[in-house]
Design a protein around this motif. Structure first.
Motif, mmCIF file in Angstrom:
data_model
loop_
_atom_site.group_PDB
_atom_site.id
_atom_site.type_symbol
_atom_site.label_atom_id
_atom_site.label_comp_id
_atom_site.label_asym_id
_atom_site.label_seq_id
_atom_site.Cartn_x
_atom_site.Cartn_y
_atom_site.Cartn_z
ATOM 1 N N GLN A 1313 0.860 -1.188 0.000
ATOM 2 C CA GLN A 1313 0.000 0.000 0.000
ATOM 3 C C GLN A 1313 0.905 1.251 0.000
ATOM 4 O O GLN A 1313 1.791 1.344 0.868
ATOM 5 N N GLN A 1315 1.242 5.700 -1.056
ATOM 6 C CA GLN A 1315 0.553 7.040 -1.118
ATOM 7 C C GLN A 1315 1.466 8.005 -1.868
ATOM 8 O O GLN A 1315 2.673 8.092 -1.577
ATOM 9 N N ARG A 1391 -7.305 12.003 -8.743
ATOM 10 C CA ARG A 1391 -7.220 11.461 -7.396
ATOM 11 C C ARG A 1391 -8.128 10.239 -7.256
ATOM 12 O O ARG A 1391 -9.100 10.102 -7.937
ATOM 13 N N ARG A 1393 -8.306 5.886 -5.383
ATOM 14 C CA ARG A 1393 -7.544 4.658 -5.044
ATOM 15 C C ARG A 1393 -7.446 3.788 -6.297
ATOM 16 O O ARG A 1393 -8.438 3.429 -6.907
ATOM 17 N N ASP A 1418 -2.843 5.128 -3.196
ATOM 18 C CA ASP A 1418 -3.803 6.217 -2.906
ATOM 19 C C ASP A 1418 -3.202 7.519 -3.428
ATOM 20 O O ASP A 1418 -2.166 8.001 -2.957
ATOM 21 N N GLN A 1420 -3.414 11.570 -3.994
ATOM 22 C CA GLN A 1420 -4.045 12.746 -3.348
ATOM 23 C C GLN A 1420 -3.909 13.970 -4.241
ATOM 24 O O GLN A 1420 -2.962 14.105 -4.994
#
Length: 1420
Positions: A1313, A1315, A1391, A1393, A1418, A1420
């Motif tokens: 995972q 970001q 933006r 997921r 993810d 942003q």
């Protein structure tokens, strides 16, 4: 009287030789043999009749080439007196007295001559007499008229020949007087015994009285000088002759006839003035049945017809009698002429009896003419031809045809022999027709003699293999084969040469005439068609003897033996009568009665040999040797010969009858040796065919025979046992378990090397020599031992054993006697005991047994005979009878060849005795106490406990070696494993049986295939303690603790280590001087302790499962790994399952992309009534980390779930390809009969097996009961069964994916995972690791997907994500254990997921590999 059994018997003049007492028996027989040398006199040498000369009716000068044959006999009986008028050769024509002058030195010879003259009244048919006085002395005067002195000096043969010729001349002159009286007879009847005359009407029963009156009248009218015996030319005084002739003829004995001379028959058939005769019957003869009324002579028309018929037949009968006297006188041409006339005349009147008799005489005369080779061509007056072989005897013949010399000359030799056979064939048929034309029955004696004559003729030709002059001479002389002493005869009695010079120069060759044996036997067996039982007993015996002789010569031994059997049956009444006579008379043991008995005993032996029960074919148990006072039982070979097993042949029922008769004959003699012999043979060899009561009688008779033998002085002591060898088996009995001795070999290092070098590579080799694995029994010095002796009683009565002991040799042995009783037809086993007094080899010879009533005897037990029988039995492919042997012969040849085979194999070799080794004294231990209560122990499954045993040395020898071995109910008798089961299941079964021992001790080895011995020293009377561990194995119900101990220091010089191997305890050093001689084996004893085991299940594991563990938590800087022990120690109740999962999720290697742990869960149920603490230990085999341990308490009846983190594993391909192991090293490979498994399935099965074994190796579980202090092991194997899904979780992937994102603002929040910021350029690195053993070439496919909170996914990201390159790309080849990294540039335009899905596909195999996780970004 002797039988006329030769074909030339009709030509012999019978002369009786009588002794003039006193004379010695040997002297008499010497002179008899001298006289018999002159049994043949040539007519040319006979003194002619001085009164009548050549005109005499029977003059010897007419046919000087002829021969007059005498038959000198020494016995006289009137049994055949009724046939003397029918066949003159049966009567006594002369009497010669033999006197020994040496016995009359002091006496007057005239007294002896008077005694001889007085005895002539016993012989009424004698027509000439002589009295020869041999060996006169010089002082004895030759002044007695009628007494002929025969000196022993000078030419004795010439002198005796002259005397015999003078004697023959007188007989010929008397023949003329007899012929004159015969010619004057008005009628001549056929012969008939007195027994057949039944009292009838007077007119026809005065014939004998008329004949007697005519006889007396003839003598009183001056004919006495012609019939009175004339000893020489000068006769004694007239007073003496008147005294002799005035006496009426004495009653003949033992059998009377209707007439005793031709003068008695010279009476008128019409005479009516006499009374009925009352003859005396012979009590010894068997009386035939009374003839039917039709055959009796009555005063009826039938009687008148018989009288007329007799008168009509008389001329032919007189012709026949004239021919008989011509034949006796040697006038062969006249005999042939009269015989031919008689044949023609009797044939016309159907007088078959006299016709057949005339044909017999013609055959004899023809044979003698052939023998003399005389020229009879000058006899041209003959009108009747001899019957030809091809012409029927009943066919009519012409009487007016004259025949020349060529018609009456002899035919060639083969035709003469054939003619004789055909003539006898025809006359036998005439004999059979006598009853059709005459009321007088056929004399059975005549018929039987005719059959014997033909049989002897055929036998002579058969034995000499043809017909020639020599065979012809043998037939004339009445011999069957050439006599060995023919050359020793005096010249005067040699066969004279022929008078024809032409025939003298002829050389005749032997004409081979094939005569089948069955033809001879057929003639012999025709005698049975007559009623032999109606003949006198002596005649029956003579006929049976002749029949047996002929049948034996042609090889018909069984028929001959049956004839002997019948003759012995006829002798039995005579023997019984003679025995009764001897019992009443004073017994003279010096007389030679035993010599007479020997002949009968030899006949009995011959009969027994023929019927397969001779001395070579049966066993008498040595009884006959005992009766003959022979030493027996002196050697083992003699003892074994008494009980050797012979092949029995013959018909048992017939053999029993023969032996019964032999016993009866032996008892009638009596002969105790033969009685005992035949009784023992019958009881020993044929007991299985005899009823029980007869067996008892025979057994008791043996005692009686032995008692009578003792009284008679033939037996000095009790005889040995006569029966079979009752000892059938002897074997040593193994002692009780705690006293039994066991032998073990000592393994030498050089022997081990040799064994390995020459070892058999096969698990099972059918061609290898099988080892004898029989348990050999060893006896211990000075200790009581037992032997099992099997005794068999095959008889129908009990055998009482008064004393029975073992018979031994070798080392000294002290046997213990005992008594027993063997029931009828029973088998018993005796335990005979004894004590060996020294060490060495003990030979058990057999048993020394004393049966009640018999002497003590040794019964030998030969192992070689038993092994041979077993070997022969095993070699037989088809079932056959054990009691019979195979021979390539049939009939009696089988008996003969069996005897030859036994004689060839007479020496069976040395006797093999039962051998037992006696060893030195051995120690003896005893278990004094144990920690068990009543010998039982109760365990929980998996529990470990121990047993204490205290042992004490109660023997006289110290103990220096002890080893323990164990057996339990699960491993001692396991059920056979089904070979059709999968290999993993077979492995589990073998693991449970062999790799989980119930008992162990300090000497147990790790491989559990050997038990380790321990060196101790336990002196006499000392004690020690041994501890044995016990494991609670599921299903175990009991076991045995076995303790082997011994004393080895006296055998092995080398010192022991602290522990040595048990089956091969101390290895002998090659440098030891005694290793080759003393250290070959050692002996131990054993102690056993049975233990009753009860195992209960207290904990039950179930519901195994393996779960995949995902990473969801954040990664901190201090949570790289679980390195602290506090964190590794997971205590029950302190941390919930969520915390445990969290810890395992955070425990990953920083160099790893994913977590290497998985979760193993299982339920544990407490099935007992007390709580248990269960401890689990997980060893990941990681050197840097400590094992994970956890403990949980389970209350009674509870079930607890346990979660254990287990590190995922990966096994190499070599490990996974290994076959499933087996605990049986010599397990035979068996090809499965089921369908063959595919290679992919086989690989998957092996993969699952090895990962399961690895998992069970990492997880270990134990339990403990706090209240009782018990502890044990929790067995997890039965509950663990891996599935394919669980294996995929436990096993690391072959193709592993590593995903990582790099960029200026990229943060890794969790496992896979990430970001990042929007509109930033970042790179995704996808690494592929290959754990396979081969390089692979893969295609990588990557698919980005945007995920919404509602669960919807969008796959079209053309306006939201920029991704450089293709979504599907071929990666370079990845080597084994290598890794390849592919970089993908990315730029997120929106933006949200985003999830990246990926997998690879093998280019060659088209196999796809997926990852359990996927990358999540993810933006942003």
């Amino acid at each position: 009287m002797d039988l006329a059994v030769n074909i030339t018997s009709s030509c012999r003049v019978r002369v009786l030789l009588v002794p003039v007492a006193p004379i010695k028996k040997s002297t008499f027989w010497k002179h008899v043999e001298l006289v018999k040398q002159f049994s043949m006199v040539r007519l040319g040498d006979v003194t002619p009749d001085l009164q009548k000369g050549a005109s005499a009716k029977f003059s010897s000068q007419v046919f000087q080439e002829g021969q007059m044959h005498f038959q000198f006999v020494t016995s006289y009986r009137r049994d055949h007196a009724h046939l003397e008028d029918f066949q003159p050769h049966r009567r006594i024509f002369g009497v010669i007295g033999i006197m020994d002058c040496q016995e009359w030195k002091d006496k007057d010879l005239s007294e002896g001559y008077k005694h001889f003259v007085n005895t002539l009244n016993k012989y009424p048919t004698a027509i000439a007499t002589r009295c020869f006085a041999f060996d006169p002395t010089e002082n004895q005067p030759d002044d007695t008229k009628g007494l002929i002195m025969i000196p022993n000096v000078g030419n004795l043969s010439f002198y005796m020949s002259t005397m015999v010729c003078d004697f023959a001349s007188e007989i010929l002159s008397q023949f003329a007087n007899i012929a004159t009286r015969i010619e004057s007879l008005p009628s001549l009847e056929s012969p008939m015994q007195v027994q057949y005359q039944v009292p009838q009407q007077k007119p026809h029963y005065t014939q004998q009285q008329q004949q007697q009156q005519f006889y007396d009248h003839t003598i009183n009218n001056g004919h006495s000088t012609t019939i009175t015996p004339q000893p020489s030319a000068s006769t004694p005084t007239g007073a003496k002759l008147q005294h002799r002739t005035s006496q009426p003829p004495p009653t003949p004995a033992p059998t009377h006839s209707t007439s005793s001379s031709f003068l008695k028959r010279a009476s008128s058939m019409a005479s009516n003035n006499s009374t009925t005769a009352s003859p005396t019957f012979n009590k010894m003869a068997t009386l035939p049945p009374i003839p039917s009324p039709s055959m009796s002579r009555t005063n009826s028309a039938q009687g008148t017809s018989d009288l007329t018929k007799t008168k009509r037949r008389t001329p032919g009968r007189i012709k026949k009698l004239f021919a008989d006297f011509y034949l006796l006188a040697g006038r062969l041409p006249d005999a042939v002429s009269h015989y031919q006339q008689a044949i023609e005349m009797t044939k016309t009147t159907s007088d078959f009896l006299w016709l057949a008799s005339a044909m017999e005489g013609l055959a004899c005369a023809t044979l003698l003419l052939e023998y003399l080779q005389g020229d009879i061509g000058h006899i041209v007056s003959r009108k009747v031809d001899p019957p030809s072989p091809t012409e029927s005897p009943m066919s009519p013949t012409t009487t007016n045809k004259d025949h020349g010399m060529e018609d009456i000359s002899l035919k060639p030799a083969p035709s003469t022999f054939t003619e004789l056979i055909d003539q006898y064939t025809a006359l036998i048929q005439y004999y059979n027709k006598v009853h059709t034309t005459s009321s007088i029955p056929l004399p059975g004696l005549v018929y039987a003699e005719a059959c014997i004559k033909v049989s002897r003729l055929l036998l002579t030709v058969y034995i000499n293999k043809g017909w020639n002059d020599q065979v012809l001479a043998l037939v004339v002389q009445g011999k069957i084969s050439p006599s060995p002493n023919t050359d020793g005869l005096p010249p005067s009695v040699n066969i004279p040469p022929t008078t024809s010079p032409e025939t003298t120069n002829k050389t005749k060759t032997t004409t081979v005439i094939p005569i089948p044996r069955y033809e001879i036997a057929e003639w012999v067996m025709r005698i049975w068609s007559t009623q032999l039982d109606q003949l006198p007993l002596l005649d029956q015996i003579n006929f049976m003897t002749q029949m047996s002789t002929i049948l034996s010569c042609i090889g018909y031994h069984r028929k001959a033996a049956w004839s002997m059997h019948e003759s012995i049956h006829c002798m039995l009444p005579l023997l019984i009568q003679s025995r009764a006579t001897l019992s009443n008379a004073p017994r003279d043991p010096g007389k030679g009665s035993e010599k007479n008995n020997d002949g009968i005993l030899q006949v009995l032996k011959r009969i027994c040999e023929v019927y397969g029960i001779g001395e070579r074919n049966v066993l008498d148990g040595g009884a006959l040797n005992a009766m003959q006072n022979q030493d027996q039982g002196t050697s083992a070979h003699q003892a074994r010969s008494l009980y050797k097993q012979n092949a029995r042949v013959g018909w048992a029922t017939l053999q029993i009858d023969i032996l019964r008769q032999c016993i009866a004959i032996s008892e009638a003699l009596p002969d105790y040796g033969s009685m005992l012999y035949y009784t023992t043979v019958l009881l020993k060899n044929l007991y299985q065919y005899i009823p029980k009561d007869e067996q008892i009688r025979l057994a008791s008779s043996i005692q009686r025979i032995v008692a009578m033998g003792k009284r008679s002085g033939h037996v000095e002591s009790n005889v040995n046992y006569w029966g079979v060898n009752i000892v059938t088996a002897i074997e040593a009995v193994q002692a009780i378990p705690r006293k039994a001795v066991y032998e073990h070999p000592v393994i030498n290092k050089s022997a081990v090397a040799t064994t390995k070098a020459t070892g058999d590579p096969f698990i099972y080799n059918p061609f290898a020599q099988k080892k004898n694995e029989e348990n050999r029994v060893n006896l211990v010095k000075n200790e009581l031992c037992e032997f099992k002796v099997t005794l068999t009683n095959p008889f129908g009565f009990d055998l009482e054993l008064q004393n029975a002991t073992l018979s031994t040799s070798g080392v000294p042995f002290n046997p213990v006697p005992m008594s027993a009783s063997i029931p009828a037809y029973g088998t018993i086993s005796l335990r005979l005991t004894g004590t060996p007094e020294e060490s060495g080899t003990l030979l058990i010879r057999g048993c020394i047994i004393r049966i009640v009533g018999f002497a003590e005897q040794e019964f030998i037990h030969d192992l070689s005979a038993k092994k041979k029988m077993e070997q022969n039995k095993n070699n037989k492919q088809e079932p056959t009878y054990e009691d019979f042997a195979k021979f390539k012969y049939t009939g009696l040849q089988a008996i003969q060849n069996a005897s030859k085979k036994q004689e060839t194999n007479e020496d069976p070799g040395p006797i093999e005795y039962y051998k037992v080794q006696v060893i030195d004294d051995q120690p003896l231990l005893k278990i004094t106490s144990t920690s068990l209560l009543h010998g039982a122990v109760m365990l929980y499954e998996g529990e470990m406990t121990h047993i204490k045993m205290e042992i004490e040395n109660i023997g006289n020898i110290p103990v220096d070696f002890i080893t323990l071995s164990f057996t339990d109910s699960t491993s001692s008798n396991p059920l056979p494993i089904n070979t059709e089961l999968p290999m993993e299941q077979q492995y589990e079964i073998e693991l449970f049986i062999k790799d989980m021992p119930v008992f162990s001790w300090e000497g147990s080895s790790k491989d559990r295939t050997q038990s380790i011995g321990k060196k101790i020293y336990l002196d006499c009377g000392e004690k020690t303690e041994i501890i044995v561990n016990v494991y609670g194995k599921r299903g175990c119900s009991g076991g045995t603790i076995q303790m082997d101990y011994g004393y080895l220091d006296r055998l092995i010089d080398a010192s022991f280590d602290s522990t040595v191997s048990s089956p091969s305890p101390p290895e002998s050093s090659p440098s030891s001087p005694s290793s080759s001689s003393l250290t070959t084996s050692f002996f131990t004893r054993q102690l056993y302790l049975p233990v009753l085991v009860t195992v209960y299940q207290n904990l039950e594991p179930l519901n195994w499962d393996i779960l995949y563990l995902r990473h969801s938590g954040a990664i901190g800087a201090n949570n790289d790994s679980l390195t602290n022990n506090d964190e590794r120690q997971l205590v029950d109740g302190q941390q919930p399952v969520e915390d445990l999962i969290l810890l395992t999720q955070q425990a990953f290697d920083q160099h790893q992309d994913k977590n290497e742990y998985c979760l193993v869960t299982l339920d544990i149920r407490n099935t007992w009534t007390v709580p248990f603490d269960v401890s689990f230990k997980v060893d990941d085999l990681d050197k840097t980390n400590s094992p994970v341990e956890t403990v949980l308490s389970i209350q009674p009846g509870w079930t607890r779930r346990l979660v254990l983190p287990v590190k995922r594993m990966f096994l190499s391909a070599e490990t996974c390809r290994q076959p499933i192991p087996s605990f049986e090293p010599n397990k035979q490979f068996v090809v499965s009969q089921g369908p063959k498994m595919a290679p992919e399935q086989e690989r998957a099965r092996l993969l699952m097996f090895w990962y399961r074994e690895k998992l069970l190796e990492r997880i270990q579980a134990t339990w403990q009961c706090q209240s009782t202090g018990r502890h044990g092991i929790l067995n997890l194997r039965p509950s663990l069964r891996l599935s394919t899904q669980q294996l995929a979780i436990l096993k690391k992937e072959d193709i592993e994916f590593l995903v990582d994102l790099e960029g200026p603002n990229v943060h890794k929040t969790a496992h896979r995972q990430f970001q990042c910021d929007c509109n930033d350029f970042i790179t995704m690195q996808v690494s592929i690791r290959n754990r396979q053993v081969r390089p692979v070439k893969l295609i990588l496919r990557v698919q980005p997907v945007q995920s919404y909170n509602s669960g919807a996914k969008e796959y079209d990201l053309s306006g939201k994500l920029l991704m450089q390159g293709l979504h599907q790309i071929v990666l370079p080849e990845i080597p084994a254990n290598g890794m390849v990294t592919h970089v993908i540039p990315l730029c997120f335009l929106s933006r949200g997921r985003f999830e990246f899905l990926y997998h690879v596909e093998d280019v060659h195999t088209r196999e796809m590999y997926y990852d359990h996780d996927w990358a999540i970004v993810d933006c942003q």
